[in-house]
Design a protein around this motif. Structure first.
Motif: not given
Lengths: 302, 276
Positions: A184, A191, A222, A299-301, B270-274
């Motif tokens: 994560l 990014m 994050v 959003e959910r990791p 990690t979808a959407g996490a960042v």
């Protein structure tokens, strides 16, 4: 165009209906029933009658009864909170280190990223048993290695000794979930625009300054989100402790306590009261964390 | 120059440490699974023999083959149901604007993170009432608590990333949402469905609390419960060789899955996490 009677809105609810019905059946209804059982004297598999808050706290002839008067319950609360704080802290720091390493360019990076997924994918029960064997007091490889290196003078009963048992649980949890944390944080790092680091280096900032002044503030969000999901997972810990140390009081978590009452002692009322308390405690802690940490749960990791 | 070299060396040492830390327990389980009897009373750092006795014993001493089939069946049905229900719900949540959308998404998030023990007694009653105690359909039902909310959430995230023009053209042509959903979005969502399905499969394959509580007989157990309850003939000394062999048997497929689908799994985790 955007009234509530729009055909589009109607079809949205139609499409949602099957999922909502299933979720209400398997999550909503059982949760309500659990809360209700907590107010009854039900035994496992039988209906009980309403007893008010007796399962939580009651006083008969000057003696206190109920979950809140049970020392084992309070020990399980302490164990769970201690385990959550210690394991999530270690996982965050180690996860950060692993993420920074994987963010550097080197040959075979893809392979290493795949390899660290292995602990994450191994079933918790299996990892608990693998570590049970490695932590074995007489034949375990960890004691053997530490003895050979001269770091300890006699074998440690990792999972049996109350002083080390909870640490043993932490060790296995760190092994299993640091990859999740690292991936994560790595996604967050990747990014970030590279120019920021170039600029900082040109300004003469050392690597440590860059990390604490530039990187960390930028990935704070994050990290905070990853931490809350790890913490929620740690607060409900069951498999790991149940397999690693069985029903030992030294490591008992809140979930293990509730299941012990519910299934092993067949005390559906007491067990459900404990389960309800866990639900309330976790909800309150989550709201506090989100409010105090100013976390945006966009959003959910996973 | 020397500093660069030292930095490089440090990096490689760290990488080596990370890899050893990640794979050592699995490596040690494999080494142990080939040893038996009194050999287990000495520690072997390197593989010293190749003997499949433990593997044979695992399948001989308990219905372990049946346990594996149970786990596969439960996980497969759970994944299929979650994807179907999640897909229709994700279309509504991801592509249609209506009031109550955000609360629904938050509710899904809450359900996926709440302590599972909170529904244990309620689910126990439900499964007994439906006559599903000690059956695989009962486990499927229980597993949906874990997989359905996160399937909905993940598919919604993926669904939102698709361009708006997709259904606009179809709407102009007079297509209903149902047609748009199956004809246009299903093919486009295939990669997302694979990722989500993989994660749901791992979750269902690893599930322990419900499988332990809602099954009774050896034949109905799933793999995690079978391994957790594996004990010796005397009940005094645990058969570590057998336990490690069983652990290796169920872990190898998962490790292969992870190595093959590494990119997809990381993308899913990690979808959407960042973002946002």
């Amino acid at each position: 165009m955007s009234g509530p009677g729009r055909p589009e809105v109607r079809s949205a609810w139609l499409l949602l209906a099957p999922m909502l019905v299933v979720l209400a059946l398997v999550a909503g209804w059982p949760l309500l029933r659990t809360v209700w059982f907590g107010f009854t004297d039900a035994r496992l598999g039988g209906a009980g009658s309403f007893v008010g808050f007796d399962n939580y706290l009651a006083n008969y002839d000057g003696e206190w009864f109920g979950v809140l008067a049970d020392r084992l319950w309070w020990q399980s609360v302490r164990n769970t909170l201690w385990f959550t704080v210690v394991s999530v802290s270690i996982e965050t720091v180690l996860g950060m280190v692993v993420a920074l390493v994987l963010d550097a360019a080197f040959r075979g990076r893809g392979l290493v990223r795949a390899v660290i997924l292995i602990p994450w994918a191994i079933p918790t029960v299996v990892s608990a048993r693998m570590w049970n064997w490695m932590l074995h007091d007489q034949f375990g490889i960890l004691n053997d290695a530490l003895l050979r290196l001269g770091l300890i003078s006699s074998p440690i009963a990792w999972t049996a000794d109350p002083d080390t048992a909870l640490w043993a649980v932490v060790i296995v949890d760190v092994w299993k979930t640091t990859p999740f944390m690292a991936l994560l944080i790595l996604a967050g790092l990747q990014m970030l625009p590279r120019e920021i680091f170039e600029a900082a280096r040109i300004d003469g900032a050392g690597p440590l300054t860059v990390f604490f002044r530039v990187t960390l503030p930028l990935i704070r969000q994050v990290v905070m989100v990853a931490m809350i999901f790890r913490a929620l997972d740690a607060l409900r810990v069951f498999d790991l402790i149940y397999v690693l140390t069985a029903n030992s009081a030294a490591t008992m978590s809140m979930s293990v306590y509730a299941r012990l009452q519910l299934i092993d002692f067949q005390e559906a009322g007491i067990g459900s009261a404990a389960a309800t308390l866990i639900f309330v405690v976790v909800s309150v802690l989550t709201v506090l964390y989100i409010a105090l940490g100013r976390v945006r749960l966009g959003e959910r990791p996973w | 120059m020397v500093r660069r070299l030292l930095g490089r060396l440090g990096l490689w040492l760290l990488v080596a440490a990370i890899v050893v830390f990640a794979v050592f327990p699995f490596y040690y389980a494999i080494v142990t699974s080939f040893r038996s009897g009194s050999e287990l009373f000495t520690v072997a750092y390197l593989p010293d023999r190749l003997d499949f006795d433990n593997y044979a014993a695992v399948f001989r001493n308990q219905p372990f083959g049946r346990n594996i089939l149970n786990s596969i069946a439960v996980a497969a049905v759970v994944v299929a149901l979650s994807l179907f229900l999640g897909f229709t719900a994700a279309y509504a949540l991801g592509r249609i604007r209506f009031r109550g959308r955000s609360p629904l998404l938050l509710a899904c998030l809450a359900v996926s993170m709440f302590p599972h023990v909170a529904v244990l007694s309620g689910l126990f009653e439900l499964i007994r009432t439906l006559g599903l105690y000690n059956t695989l359909p009962g486990l499927v039902l229980a597993n949906l608590v874990l997989t359905l909310p996160f399937t909905v959430w993940m598919l919604t995230t993926f669904m939102r990333e698709l361009p708006r023009e997709l259904e606009e053209a179809a709407l102009v042509d007079g297509a209903t949402p149902w047609v748009i959903l199956w004809r246009i979005f299903l093919p486009m969502m295939a990669p997302a469905a694979v990722t989500t399905g993989l994660l749901a499969f791992v979750v269902a394959w690893n599930e322990f609390l419900f499988a332990l509580t809602f099954t009774l007989s050896n034949e109905m157990r799933t793999v995690p419960v079978a391994i957790a309850l594996m004990s010796g003939a005397t009940g005094y000394e645990l058969p570590w060789g057998n336990i490690m062999a069983a652990s290796v048997v169920v872990t190898v497929p998962i490790v292969l899955l992870v190595l093959v689908f590494q990119r997809r799994i990381v993308a899913g985790l990690t979808a959407g996490a960042v973002k946002g």
